[in-house]
Design an enzyme around this catalytic site. Sequence first.
Site, mmCIF file in Angstrom:
data_model
loop_
_atom_site.group_PDB
_atom_site.id
_atom_site.type_symbol
_atom_site.label_atom_id
_atom_site.label_comp_id
_atom_site.label_asym_id
_atom_site.label_seq_id
_atom_site.Cartn_x
_atom_site.Cartn_y
_atom_site.Cartn_z
ATOM 1 N N SER A 113 0.828 -1.167 0.048
ATOM 2 C CA SER A 113 -0.002 -0.059 0.029
ATOM 3 C C SER A 113 0.873 1.133 0.021
ATOM 4 O O SER A 113 1.554 1.437 -1.085
ATOM 5 C CB SER A 113 -0.970 -0.078 1.247
ATOM 6 O OG SER A 113 -1.908 0.952 1.038
ATOM 7 N N GLU A 211 -3.032 -1.981 -7.849
ATOM 8 C CA GLU A 211 -4.376 -2.289 -7.231
ATOM 9 C C GLU A 211 -4.718 -0.682 -6.342
ATOM 10 O O GLU A 211 -3.830 0.172 -6.355
ATOM 11 C CB GLU A 211 -4.080 -3.170 -6.200
ATOM 12 C CG GLU A 211 -3.091 -3.093 -5.179
ATOM 13 C CD GLU A 211 -3.631 -2.230 -4.009
ATOM 14 O OE1 GLU A 211 -4.698 -2.319 -3.515
ATOM 15 O OE2 GLU A 211 -2.838 -1.507 -3.528
ATOM 16 N N HIS A 282 -6.106 -4.761 -1.225
ATOM 17 C CA HIS A 282 -6.540 -4.451 0.106
ATOM 18 C C HIS A 282 -7.693 -5.615 0.645
ATOM 19 O O HIS A 282 -8.807 -5.228 1.063
ATOM 20 C CB HIS A 282 -6.878 -3.096 0.433
ATOM 21 C CG HIS A 282 -6.027 -2.338 0.382
ATOM 22 N ND1 HIS A 282 -5.014 -1.693 -0.547
ATOM 23 C CD2 HIS A 282 -5.495 -1.416 1.428
ATOM 24 C CE1 HIS A 282 -4.257 -1.037 -0.344
ATOM 25 N NE2 HIS A 282 -4.326 -0.687 0.869
#
Lengths: 312, 312
Positions: A113, A211, A282
């Site tokens: 992330s 993503e 996630h």
Amino acid sequence: MAVLLPRPLPRKATIGIIAPASPQRDPERLRRGIRYLEQLGHTVVLAPHVHDRFGGYLAGTDVDRAADVMAMMTDPRIDAVFCSRGGYGSARLLDRLDYRALARRRMLLVGFSDITALQMALWRKIGLVTFSGALPSVDMADRIDPHTEEWFWRALCSPRPLGPIRQPWPTTTVQRGTAEGRLIGGNLSVFVTLLGTPYQPPSKDRILVLEDVGEETYRVDRMLQHLRQAGVLGAVNGLITGQWSQSGRPAGSTPHRPVEDVLAEIAPAVNGPVISELMYGHEPQKLTLPFGVQVRLSSRGAGLRFLEPAVR
Amino acid sequence: MAVLLPRPLPRKATIGIIAPASPQRDPERLRRGIRYLEQLGHTVVLAPHVHDRFGGYLAGTDVDRAADVMAMMTDPRIDAVFCSRGGYGSARLLDRLDYRALARRRMLLVGFSDITALQMALWRKIGLVTFSGALPSVDMADRIDPHTEEWFWRALCSPRPLGPIRQPWPTTTVQRGTAEGRLIGGNLSVFVTLLGTPYQPPSKDRILVLEDVGEETYRVDRMLQHLRQAGVLGAVNGLITGQWSQSGRPAGSTPHRPVEDVLAEIAPAVNGPVISELMYGHEPQKLTLPFGVQVRLSSRGAGLRFLEPAVR
């Protein structure tokens, strides 16, 4: 550029935990993640500033977080460094790191992330292969998905190529083709903040994986357009996308437009295969991906195959 | 680079309206904005695709929106082109415009928010001065603030330098100093999507103005860090910020951090004055700013002064 592979994780490893981005909202989650690692026989060492807080969303000042990165990632007693969680803040540290010292140690780093910024900077500056996937405060705080778990430890330990991905659902072909290249990318929102900076990884002959979480469709569109206009989509050999968790929402009162539509629209900008539905993002089920490793992306077979080892 | 100034708006003008980004959620707002312009004695011409909708958040396809931009901005019968509103989508058109033809006509363009992308591309490619501020569907649909209104028409009509800004509250000094340069910038979220693309305007010797709406504090932080790491903040002669409407919210359960704190933290990256509280942004009270005009930014006096005419 030389590629630096980290050493494989030993069976009984000493794992350092850092927080280069945001702090734990619930410190109990990190404790549960540590317990999981200790129950596997590993020893866990916390960086001094892991529990610090600064400015609301940062796990301590930039100086302290950068010091933790440097201390843990150059410590000869540490076998691997795991980032406790993402959030925001790792990009703030990029000017403060001693990349030469980091290259000498070639530490095994796991982030995800927001940590995309740190991972791409390490790749850009010293060619270090790092792992994007499961994190202690996130995935290891709850009962870790068995499939996710098995792949995670294999990725960090196996000196052989990981081979084809294994996930419970097939990948989806957005644009046909087969291509090879080293894997770069990560979180879309974070990756685009590297464009035009000294930390942007070269795109030529790469396979890009993306993503994101919680982004309205028009924002995903805007970021993909940014990648296109910055020449990234036209330079890579292929694109594969993971999960768009809680993304694809409408903005205000605009009608819903799925992220898949935006992806299909932008696919012709890529000179190669575009594949979606990779188990990466996630969500609790996620493949941990080694950035920098040579892969084959194809609209046939498993979709993605790792051709080289990620550790040595 | 030669700077192209548009012609001053005539007293009884023909105003073309385009929608290069998002459509009207409520078409009545555009009708009210048109009525306002007509009551002032102007003639309004709508581009063919102003009421189109595509993909939820776009006012028609890219092909159609780009055709509207080209048709209206090169039409010899049109005196000025106003964008009905922002939203998202003008960046998608930048590869589809004939910049040479746009340079020949040097049309007076008014846009704001998402239109930042189009305005900075026009500045980067052909040095066209454009106006960032009040829009028909936004500010002219309701009773326009009298101060905003007076400045708006003066900016578009006056062949003399606009001089010092006039606003009901003083600007705030974040970092002292005085500097001159041509004004670039606009909406922060949109401006950063130009970094690393052929549409990014050069930063050296410029004064940067930024505003945003609805962005969590960590996102403003992330975008300012992007500007810093892309070398923009270190290259400009000064920075002035407008309103951060509905911005500065916490992300999830993180404590509140005001945008002002983030701004104070990044100010030392700028080699010159940093001024905040400019009357510019997503609020009814706003100064319409000509991008590309030479300005003086100072921690003394009015804060910002336009040194050259914006039209000729």
